[in-house]
Design an enzyme around this catalytic site. Structure first.
Site, short mmCIF file in Angstrom:
data_model
loop_
_atom_site.label_atom_id
_atom_site.label_comp_id
_atom_site.label_asym_id
_atom_site.label_seq_id
_atom_site.Cartn_x
_atom_site.Cartn_y
_atom_site.Cartn_z
CB CYS A 55 -0.98 -0.03 1.17
SG CYS A 55 -2.38 1.10 0.99
CG HIS A 76 -3.61 -3.39 3.62
ND1 HIS A 76 -2.48 -2.99 4.31
CD2 HIS A 76 -4.11 -2.26 3.07
CE1 HIS A 76 -2.33 -1.69 4.19
NE2 HIS A 76 -3.30 -1.22 3.43
#
Length: 515
Positions: free
Chosen positions: A339, A453
């Site tokens: 991310c 994630h």
């Protein structure tokens, strides 16, 4: 008003173990045959999760939902504050971001406007479950915030929830903390507190009994239990920013017979539970590092998610970690970005709209041929996909075609500015079929980045990556490795057993019946 039974755990301060105790009771009540829901009106955390319908909520309530055996729902955490900088947070209501606010503006103008949404969420949970386990935040005795506190006593009163006050004896001063908290409460608030739990006790409880007798006589409130300290709980601790920083400061002596996985301890690090799975592995030593000296020569360096990628990129440059990471990769070291960490691996990050709080742009680590532009809309979705051709990347050798699951939480759009290979082909987003390429691998195959994630929670992928690292060191692969969900279930069961044996559960049920 709904007829569900309720119980609320409040603390004498932050980080006394409220979240873990709430998770324990969610599992205990589930074991006893009840349909249970956790609830925390407002949570401040950088550790969040995306539900099946794309809503964002605090990870602590996800853990509690898992312990209760129910699907996480944003109504379990209707207000989430994600710090973006000093005294400022992104505000998320019922799973959707509504903007960035200073702490002063939020408490002055906004938080009371969320009360209707909070009560609506609680009512739905109470209508659809037989027990709701509520959690407070910080302390109910913060006199400067009490008149606008939407998490603690106001919520307990609305839910008619008897309150159990939790004190952490490991930090010292537990009796004074309990008595002081009660002293600062209004009379009606004191009357809401029906029991006390002393948490994180080390030693012989018989030596503590005179203090417990004193506490009951002084307060008129029964001590329902003394919960011994658990050194290896394997359940995420109370999800607060201060706890996160404490975790980052933990260090251990490195062992030559373990794989070394180093996570960069970014100041705005988010979703550190992405890496809890490594702590289960028998041959992995996980460390969070903050300086270039601490980086050393790990087997894998991970740049994690960030709530403010530009500010954290500035931290990497200022601390010298940026140069250290570049040197590490140039010498063949393996790096994985997730991310915000993925964004920082690229050439440039541009925020022309102030999505992260301030407008600006910054050069990245220039290790991947990608560039990121921040957008006003936040991407929050669960995803499924498969690993693509690894293009010779030693780290991903043998991973092609593996199915993976995870979730996205980001405000940036990242595009390729070169010919680098993608990492994952996303085939499903929020339950809808798609075909989207995610992530990038550098030409040398030692730098990998992705928006996903929870990617390391995919056991097959994690096991293969770790065995690839072992092969790079000339070590034999491990054929038997832990399964994340099995270990998590064991952890919830062990936690429930530990707490059940330490508290007067019959008395607690009686208190819940008397509300």
């Amino acid at each position: 008003m709904a007829l569900a039974k309720s119980i609320m755990f409040q603390g004498t301060s932050s980080n006394v173990g409220k979240s873990v105790l709430a998770a324990a009771f969610c599992r205990i009540f589930m074991q006893d045959g009840y349909k249970v829901a956790p609830f925390k009106a407002q949570n401040m955390a950088l550790n969040s999760y995306v539900t099946k319908d794309g809503g964002e909520m605090g990870r602590a309530q996800v853990v509690q939902a898992e312990a209760a055996g129910v699907e996480p729902d944003v109504r379990m955490n209707p207000v989430l504050l994600k710090p973006t900088g000093n005294a400022a947070s992104q505000v998320i209501v019922k799973g959707k971001a509504i903007g960035n606010y200073s702490a002063f503006k939020y408490h002055k103008d906004l938080n009371m406007s969320a009360v209707d949404a909070i009560e609506e969420c609680y009512d739905w949970l109470a209508d659809n479950h037989s027990i709701v386990v509520l959690e407070g935040a910080g302390s109910p005795a913060e006199v400067n915030l009490k008149d606008r506190d939407i998490v603690n006593m106001r919520m307990a009163k609305y839910a008619s929830a008897p309150v159990i006050l939790v004190a952490d004896i490991d930090r010292g001063g537990a009796l004074a903390a309990v008595v002081g908290t009660l002293e600062l409460l209004d009379n009606w608030e004191r009357q809401m507190i029906k029991g006390i739990i002393i948490n994180k006790f080390r030693g012989d409880v018989k030596l503590l009994e005179p203090a417990l007798d004193f506490l009951e006589e002084k307060t008129g409130i029964p001590v329902l239990g003394v919960v011994p300290y658990i050194s290896d709980i394997q359940v995420p601790e109370e999800d607060s920013v201060c706890l996160q920083r404490e975790n980052l400061n933990k260090s251990t002596n490195k062992r030559d017979d373990f794989l070394q996985v180093a996570v960069i301890g970014l100041p705005k690090l988010s979703n550190f539970t992405d890496f809890d799975c490594f702590a289960l592995e028998p041959d992995v030593q996980l460390q969070y590092i903050r300086t270039r000296e601490e980086l050393g020569d790990p087997d894998l360096c991970i740049i994690p998610g960030s709530k403010n990628s530009i500010e954290d990129m500035k931290f990497l440059e200022k601390s010298g970690l940026a140069d250290a990471i570049r040197g590490f990769t140039n010498s063949g070291g393996f790096v994985w970005g997730i991310c915000g960490g993925y964004q920082m691996l690229g050439c440039k990050l541009t925020d022309a709209i102030g999505a992260e709080g301030k407008r600006g742009n910054i050069d990245g680590l220039n290790l991947l041929d990608i560039s990121t532009v921040f957008a006003p809309e936040k991407t929050t979705c669960q995803v499924k996909g498969e690993l693509m051709d690894d293009s010779g990347a030693a780290l991903l050798s043998g991973c092609q075609g593996m199915n993976i699951e995870g979730y996205e939480i980001h405000m940036g759009n990242t595009s390729s500015v070169g010919n680098g290979a993608a990492v994952v082909k996303i085939t499903e987003r929020s339950g809808k079929s798609v075909e989207i390429k995610d992530g990038a691998v550098n030409a040398q195959g030692n730098v990998v980045g992705t928006y996903i994630h929870g990617i390391f929670d995919n056991d097959q992928l994690r096991h293969k990556v770790l065995n690839n690292l072992r092969q790079q060191k000339g070590w034999k692969p491990l054929n038997t490795r832990p399964i994340s969900k099995v270990n998590q279930e064991k952890a919830y069961e062990n936690l429930a057993k530990h707490v059940r044996s330490s508290v007067q559960l019959k008395k607690l049920y009686e208190i819940m019946e008397q509300k």
